[in-house]
Design a protein around this motif. Sequence first.
Motif, mmCIF file in Angstrom:
data_model
loop_
_atom_site.group_PDB
_atom_site.id
_atom_site.type_symbol
_atom_site.label_atom_id
_atom_site.label_comp_id
_atom_site.label_asym_id
_atom_site.label_seq_id
_atom_site.Cartn_x
_atom_site.Cartn_y
_atom_site.Cartn_z
ATOM 1 N N ALA A 121 18.162 29.855 36.818
ATOM 2 C CA ALA A 121 17.575 28.710 36.137
ATOM 3 C C ALA A 121 18.461 28.448 34.940
ATOM 4 O O ALA A 121 19.024 29.396 34.376
ATOM 5 N N SER A 122 18.642 27.185 34.584
ATOM 6 C CA SER A 122 19.534 26.882 33.471
ATOM 7 C C SER A 122 19.141 25.576 32.803
ATOM 8 O O SER A 122 18.673 24.655 33.465
ATOM 9 N N ASP A 123 19.322 25.512 31.487
ATOM 10 C CA ASP A 123 19.108 24.243 30.793
ATOM 11 C C ASP A 123 20.444 23.602 30.406
ATOM 12 O O ASP A 123 20.487 22.677 29.606
ATOM 13 N N SER A 124 21.535 24.097 31.006
ATOM 14 C CA SER A 124 22.845 23.528 30.726
ATOM 15 C C SER A 124 23.064 22.262 31.557
ATOM 16 O O SER A 124 22.908 22.280 32.780
ATOM 17 N N ASP A 166 29.686 24.368 22.129
ATOM 18 C CA ASP A 166 29.744 23.219 21.214
ATOM 19 C C ASP A 166 28.592 23.246 20.206
ATOM 20 O O ASP A 166 27.932 22.237 19.972
ATOM 21 N N GLY A 167 28.321 24.424 19.648
ATOM 22 C CA GLY A 167 27.284 24.566 18.629
ATOM 23 C C GLY A 167 25.861 24.556 19.165
ATOM 24 O O GLY A 167 24.910 24.669 18.388
ATOM 25 N N LYS A 168 25.725 24.411 20.502
ATOM 26 C CA LYS A 168 24.375 24.399 21.079
ATOM 27 C C LYS A 168 24.142 25.694 21.852
ATOM 28 O O LYS A 168 25.041 26.195 22.518
ATOM 29 N N THR A 169 22.920 26.232 21.776
ATOM 30 C CA THR A 169 22.615 27.437 22.543
ATOM 31 C C THR A 169 22.033 27.053 23.903
ATOM 32 O O THR A 169 21.026 26.350 23.976
ATOM 33 N N LEU A 170 22.718 27.486 24.957
ATOM 34 C CA LEU A 170 22.248 27.230 26.318
ATOM 35 C C LEU A 170 21.560 28.484 26.843
ATOM 36 O O LEU A 170 21.930 29.593 26.481
ATOM 37 N N HIS A 171 20.565 28.286 27.700
ATOM 38 C CA HIS A 171 19.781 29.402 28.218
ATOM 39 C C HIS A 171 19.876 29.472 29.732
ATOM 40 O O HIS A 171 19.964 28.432 30.396
ATOM 41 N N MET A 172 19.826 30.686 30.237
ATOM 42 C CA MET A 172 19.935 30.856 31.679
ATOM 43 C C MET A 172 19.139 32.081 32.109
ATOM 44 O O MET A 172 19.081 33.064 31.384
ATOM 45 N N GLY A 198 33.384 32.927 23.938
ATOM 46 C CA GLY A 198 32.234 32.426 23.190
ATOM 47 C C GLY A 198 31.113 33.453 23.115
ATOM 48 O O GLY A 198 31.110 34.423 23.848
ATOM 49 N N ASN A 199 30.173 33.237 22.216
ATOM 50 C CA ASN A 199 29.100 34.214 22.003
ATOM 51 C C ASN A 199 28.057 34.132 23.105
ATOM 52 O O ASN A 199 27.513 33.078 23.366
ATOM 53 N N LYS A 200 27.781 35.287 23.691
ATOM 54 C CA LYS A 200 26.804 35.334 24.779
ATOM 55 C C LYS A 200 25.893 36.538 24.593
ATOM 56 O O LYS A 200 26.317 37.559 24.079
ATOM 57 N N THR A 201 24.647 36.409 25.017
ATOM 58 C CA THR A 201 23.767 37.574 25.075
ATOM 59 C C THR A 201 23.154 37.653 26.467
ATOM 60 O O THR A 201 23.002 36.636 27.145
ATOM 61 N N VAL A 202 22.836 38.850 26.885
ATOM 62 C CA VAL A 202 22.042 39.037 28.100
ATOM 63 C C VAL A 202 20.927 40.020 27.784
ATOM 64 O O VAL A 202 21.115 40.950 27.006
#
Length: 181
Positions: free
Chosen positions: A43-46, A129-135, A105-109
């Motif tokens: 699932a992704s909001d990107s 681009d300064g926005k946090t995307l979720h997956m 780029g900065n990522k967390t899991v």
Amino acid sequence: MRTVVLSLGLVLLCLLSAEAADTGNVELDRSKVAGKWYIVAMASDSEDYIKKKESLKVAMASVTVLEQGDLNVSFAIPTPGQCLKFSSIYKPTDIPGKYYSTDRGNKTVQLLATDNKTYMIVFATRVKDGKTLHMLRLYSRTEEVSSEVTKLFKKLAKEKSFSEDTIWMLPRQEECKLDEA
Ligand SMILES: *[C@@H]1O[C@H](CO)[C@@H](O)[C@H](O)[C@H]1NC(C)=O
Ligand SMILES: *[C@@H]1O[C@H](CO)[C@@H](O)[C@H](O)[C@H]1NC(C)=O
Ligand SMILES: *[C@@H]1O[C@H](CO)[C@@H](O)[C@H](O)[C@H]1NC(C)=O
């Protein structure tokens, strides 16, 4: 005195782990994470993913546990016309089951659910681009996944506020795989 300090420490530890449980974090058993996984649902909001959702297919990941508990994750991700292969190093954070990476780029899991054997459901963030995307990703040891695990994935996706049309079961593919080791 020593016993008092010790038991205080234990109480603190218990409080800390109770807190962790409340936020839905699941501890990662490093001995159970190594090896090959299929990413069978996501699932992704990107916007990028939503635009190309028709072409998304099962991806693969292979996890190696390094010294200091870092995870080296190699991916094989099918994209139109290309099989993307790369690896990222994820480092543990103070939160159980949560790792971060500064590669690309900065990522967390963060591990949300697992049976320590056949599947892991992982919540990921990425700054672009300064926005946090979720997956949300469903990692499975096999390309087929049980309906119980699928249901759990969809339930967690809804809890994480992904809308129905951004939750995808990925079709199988044969073209883009990790090399057999
Ligand atoms: C991570 O794994 C990849 C693929 O196996 C390998 O090329 C790379 O050297 C590894 N990196 C580290 C730091 O172990
Ligand atoms: C990653 O996060 C750190 C700390 O918040 C920040 O200094 C750095 O600029 C970020 N890097 C990218 C590529 O966003
Ligand atoms: C999986 O392993 C972790 C860490 O060892 C443990 O806390 C958890 O209870 C295990 N979960 C299941 C479903 O066995």
